[in-house]
Design an enzyme around this catalytic site. Sequence first.
Site, PDB file in Angstrom:
ATOM      1  N   ASP A  66      31.872  52.531  22.488  1.00 27.77           N
ATOM      2  CA  ASP A  66      30.895  51.777  21.709  1.00 27.77           C
ATOM      3  C   ASP A  66      29.484  52.323  21.825  1.00 27.77           C
ATOM      4  OD1 ASP A  66      32.607  50.031  20.539  1.00 27.77           O
ATOM      5  OD2 ASP A  66      32.616  48.663  22.230  1.00 27.77           O
ATOM      6  N   HIS A 113      33.815  50.866  31.841  1.00 32.00           N
ATOM      7  CA  HIS A 113      35.078  50.527  31.198  1.00 32.00           C
ATOM      8  C   HIS A 113      36.065  50.091  32.261  1.00 32.00           C
ATOM      9  CE1 HIS A 113      38.593  50.728  28.646  1.00 32.00           C
ATOM     10  NE2 HIS A 113      37.739  50.652  27.645  1.00 32.00           N
TER      11      HIS A 113
HETATM   12  N1  CMC Z   1      25.613  47.979  33.410  1.00 35.80           N
HETATM   13  C1  CMC Z   1      25.283  47.738  34.719  1.00 35.80           C
HETATM   14  N2  CMC Z   1      26.209  47.521  35.688  1.00 35.80           N
HETATM   15  C2  CMC Z   1      27.494  47.536  35.340  1.00 35.80           C
HETATM   16  C3  CMC Z   1      27.907  47.779  34.001  1.00 35.80           C
HETATM   17  C4  CMC Z   1      26.916  48.004  33.021  1.00 35.80           C
HETATM   18  N3  CMC Z   1      27.252  48.236  31.768  1.00 35.80           N
HETATM   19  N4  CMC Z   1      29.255  47.739  33.941  1.00 35.80           N
HETATM   20  C5  CMC Z   1      29.685  47.476  35.178  1.00 35.80           C
HETATM   21  N5  CMC Z   1      28.626  47.364  36.034  1.00 35.80           N
HETATM   22  C6  CMC Z   1      28.677  47.152  37.482  1.00 35.80           C
HETATM   23  C7  CMC Z   1      28.980  45.694  37.833  1.00 35.80           C
HETATM   24  O1  CMC Z   1      27.806  44.939  37.962  1.00 35.80           O
HETATM   25  C8  CMC Z   1      29.728  45.863  39.124  1.00 35.80           C
HETATM   26  O2  CMC Z   1      28.792  46.140  40.138  1.00 35.80           O
HETATM   27  P1  CMC Z   1      29.070  45.631  41.655  1.00 35.80           P
HETATM   28  O3  CMC Z   1      30.317  46.342  42.088  1.00 35.80           O
HETATM   29  O4  CMC Z   1      27.844  46.024  42.416  1.00 35.80           O
HETATM   30  O5  CMC Z   1      29.254  44.133  41.576  1.00 35.80           O
HETATM   31  C9  CMC Z   1      30.539  47.154  38.917  1.00 35.80           C
HETATM   32  O6  CMC Z   1      29.772  47.911  37.984  1.00 35.80           O
HETATM   33  C10 CMC Z   1      31.941  46.926  38.361  1.00 35.80           C
HETATM   34  O7  CMC Z   1      31.818  46.125  37.193  1.00 35.80           O
HETATM   35  P2  CMC Z   1      32.911  45.086  36.697  1.00 35.80           P
HETATM   36  O8  CMC Z   1      32.245  44.090  35.807  1.00 35.80           O
HETATM   37  O9  CMC Z   1      33.684  44.571  37.888  1.00 35.80           O
HETATM   38  O10 CMC Z   1      33.859  46.035  35.887  1.00 35.80           O
HETATM   39  P3  CMC Z   1      34.929  45.560  34.845  1.00 35.80           P
HETATM   40  O11 CMC Z   1      35.998  46.578  34.858  1.00 35.80           O
HETATM   41  O12 CMC Z   1      35.345  44.142  35.133  1.00 35.80           O
HETATM   42  O13 CMC Z   1      34.128  45.517  33.476  1.00 35.80           O
HETATM   43  C11 CMC Z   1      33.171  46.179  31.405  1.00 35.80           C
HETATM   44  C12 CMC Z   1      34.223  46.492  32.487  1.00 35.80           C
HETATM   45  C13 CMC Z   1      33.414  47.082  30.211  1.00 35.80           C
HETATM   46  C14 CMC Z   1      33.337  44.701  30.943  1.00 35.80           C
HETATM   47  C15 CMC Z   1      31.759  46.397  32.013  1.00 35.80           C
HETATM   48  O14 CMC Z   1      31.608  47.730  32.431  1.00 35.80           O
HETATM   49  C16 CMC Z   1      30.638  46.018  31.037  1.00 35.80           C
HETATM   50  O15 CMC Z   1      30.240  44.853  30.988  1.00 35.80           O
HETATM   51  N6  CMC Z   1      30.119  46.999  30.232  1.00 35.80           N
HETATM   52  C17 CMC Z   1      29.120  46.705  29.224  1.00 35.80           C
HETATM   53  C18 CMC Z   1      29.802  46.138  27.989  1.00 35.80           C
HETATM   54  C19 CMC Z   1      30.546  47.208  27.189  1.00 35.80           C
HETATM   55  O16 CMC Z   1      30.028  48.281  26.922  1.00 35.80           O
HETATM   56  N7  CMC Z   1      31.769  46.841  26.768  1.00 35.80           N
HETATM   57  C20 CMC Z   1      32.588  47.723  25.881  1.00 35.80           C
HETATM   58  C21 CMC Z   1      33.819  48.232  26.571  1.00 35.80           C
HETATM   59  S1  CMC Z   1      34.587  49.570  25.640  1.00 35.80           S
HETATM   60  C22 CMC Z   1      35.136  48.818  24.206  1.00 35.80           C
HETATM   61  C23 CMC Z   1      36.336  47.990  24.442  1.00 35.80           C
HETATM   62  O17 CMC Z   1      37.418  48.571  24.640  1.00 35.80           O
HETATM   63  O18 CMC Z   1      36.217  46.767  24.381  1.00 35.80           O
END
Ligand code: CMC
Length: 428
Positions: free
Chosen positions: A364, A307
């Site tokens: 989720d 998140h």
């Molecule tokens: N599985 C594997 N790796 C992950 C995941 C995941 N679900 N989420 C983040 N990472 C890794 C990412 O690859 C990165 O690694 P590195 O630092 O080595 O490059 C690190 O963790 C940080 O990720 P980020 O993409 O920079 O983090 P963010 O804050 O931009 O993204 C997120 C947050 C929710 C988009 C992401 O965690 C994600 O894609 N999760 C899966 C989709 C999901 O469940 N979304 C629902 C969110 S809750 C409902 C809502 O409020 O919308």
Amino acid sequence: MSKTAEVKFEGKSYELPVIEGTEKEIGINIGSLRSESGLITLDPGFKNTGSTKSAITYLDGEKGILRYRGYSIEELADKSTFLEVSYLLIFGHLPSESELSDFQNQIKVHTLVHEDIKKILEGFPSNSHPMGVLSSLVTSLTAFYPESLDPNRSSERVNLSIIRILAKMPTFAAWAYKNEVGHPVNYPDNNLDYCSNFLKMMFALPAEKYDVDPVISSALNKLLILHADHEQNCSTSTVRVVGSSQASLYASISAGINALWGPLHGGANSAVIEMLENIKKDGGDTKKWMAKAKDKNDPFRLMGFGHRVYKNFDPRARIIKKAADDVLDKLGVDDPVLDIAKGLEQVALNDEYFVERKLYPNVDFYSGIIYRALGIPVDMFTVMFALGRLPGWIAQWKEMRENNEPIGRPRQIYVGENLRPYVDLKKR
Ligand code: CMC
């Protein structure tokens, strides 16, 4: 004495005011930075940028705190109803008994939609994704209520637009589903409460008696409360930015629905179930899928994990996990996908990659499992999220309008070509 921060650049220093929120959150007000120094800030994805001051929702991602208007999410999910929470978010205080019954009655008056909306619905192919149908039907309200186009009308007019969308959204959502499965639509039943009416419009079949199961209705009530607001997330920021151009409430909400649709935001709830189903079909080897999620050459991400703001746990996920157990137990549902989900959670919580990056199950991860148990089809999961998020979008749009916020218009750092002469077509 008010606090300031100093930015030093090319031998000069610039003093900038520091703003402090009621929960001691601090931010540097960079409003004068560019005019004084020529500098802007660069923050892709707005990871460290506050776009507004808001009095609606407080969230502390490190401590796992979520409060609407000062009330904890745990208490609201336990004691309140979705319409009471909607009132709280939109008008800023818990309603008195008469305010609540007046609000509920006004909503009941407006649940029916114009018959011509059925013609618009019929124009969609029957397998259309219900999120696309929902956002289109919401936009179509601008045609049926043209007076809603001007957001500067009196507060009575704006409140009427608010009541209308709250009242009609369950009808649209249920009708989007009926269209998808090719069934005739059901009209609202105003003898029922908000959630029960939605369930009846979704599930009742012609010439069959349909009684709403109170276990299902109360689980839905809790889920909608948990989704009702989440401060400046992708869809809410979209609603505020679209509304900042003085576009109407309906146009802004419709944009929010589209922003919610993507799998990294509201679309994650259906993506979680699809992922769990795939793991099950593949033999249930959670370690194999964990390895895929960690492999930087594999685009697969563990859906329902991670998140932007919660870095220890998502308080909504804790409530939902317990609710999922309760609902499955009460309904006597034995879902093998739940066991896979629990197994995956255990592996992830003890895995170095996930621990290091503070990736925990989000709201989720378990909401899809409850929706399945309630009989809601996967395509409709994100629509359910939209139904829940609606009062939050309305409250944020209303706050933005009342604060008279300027149009949202970020800057950029240009990294393209410098000026070059046009080359004649034959010489290229
Ligand atoms: N599985 C594997 N790796 C992950 C995941 C995941 N679900 N989420 C983040 N990472 C890794 C990412 O690859 C990165 O690694 P590195 O630092 O080595 O490059 C690190 O963790 C940080 O990720 P980020 O993409 O920079 O983090 P963010 O804050 O931009 O993204 C997120 C947050 C929710 C988009 C992401 O965690 C994600 O894609 N999760 C899966 C989709 C999901 O469940 N979304 C629902 C969110 S809750 C409902 C809502 O409020 O919308």
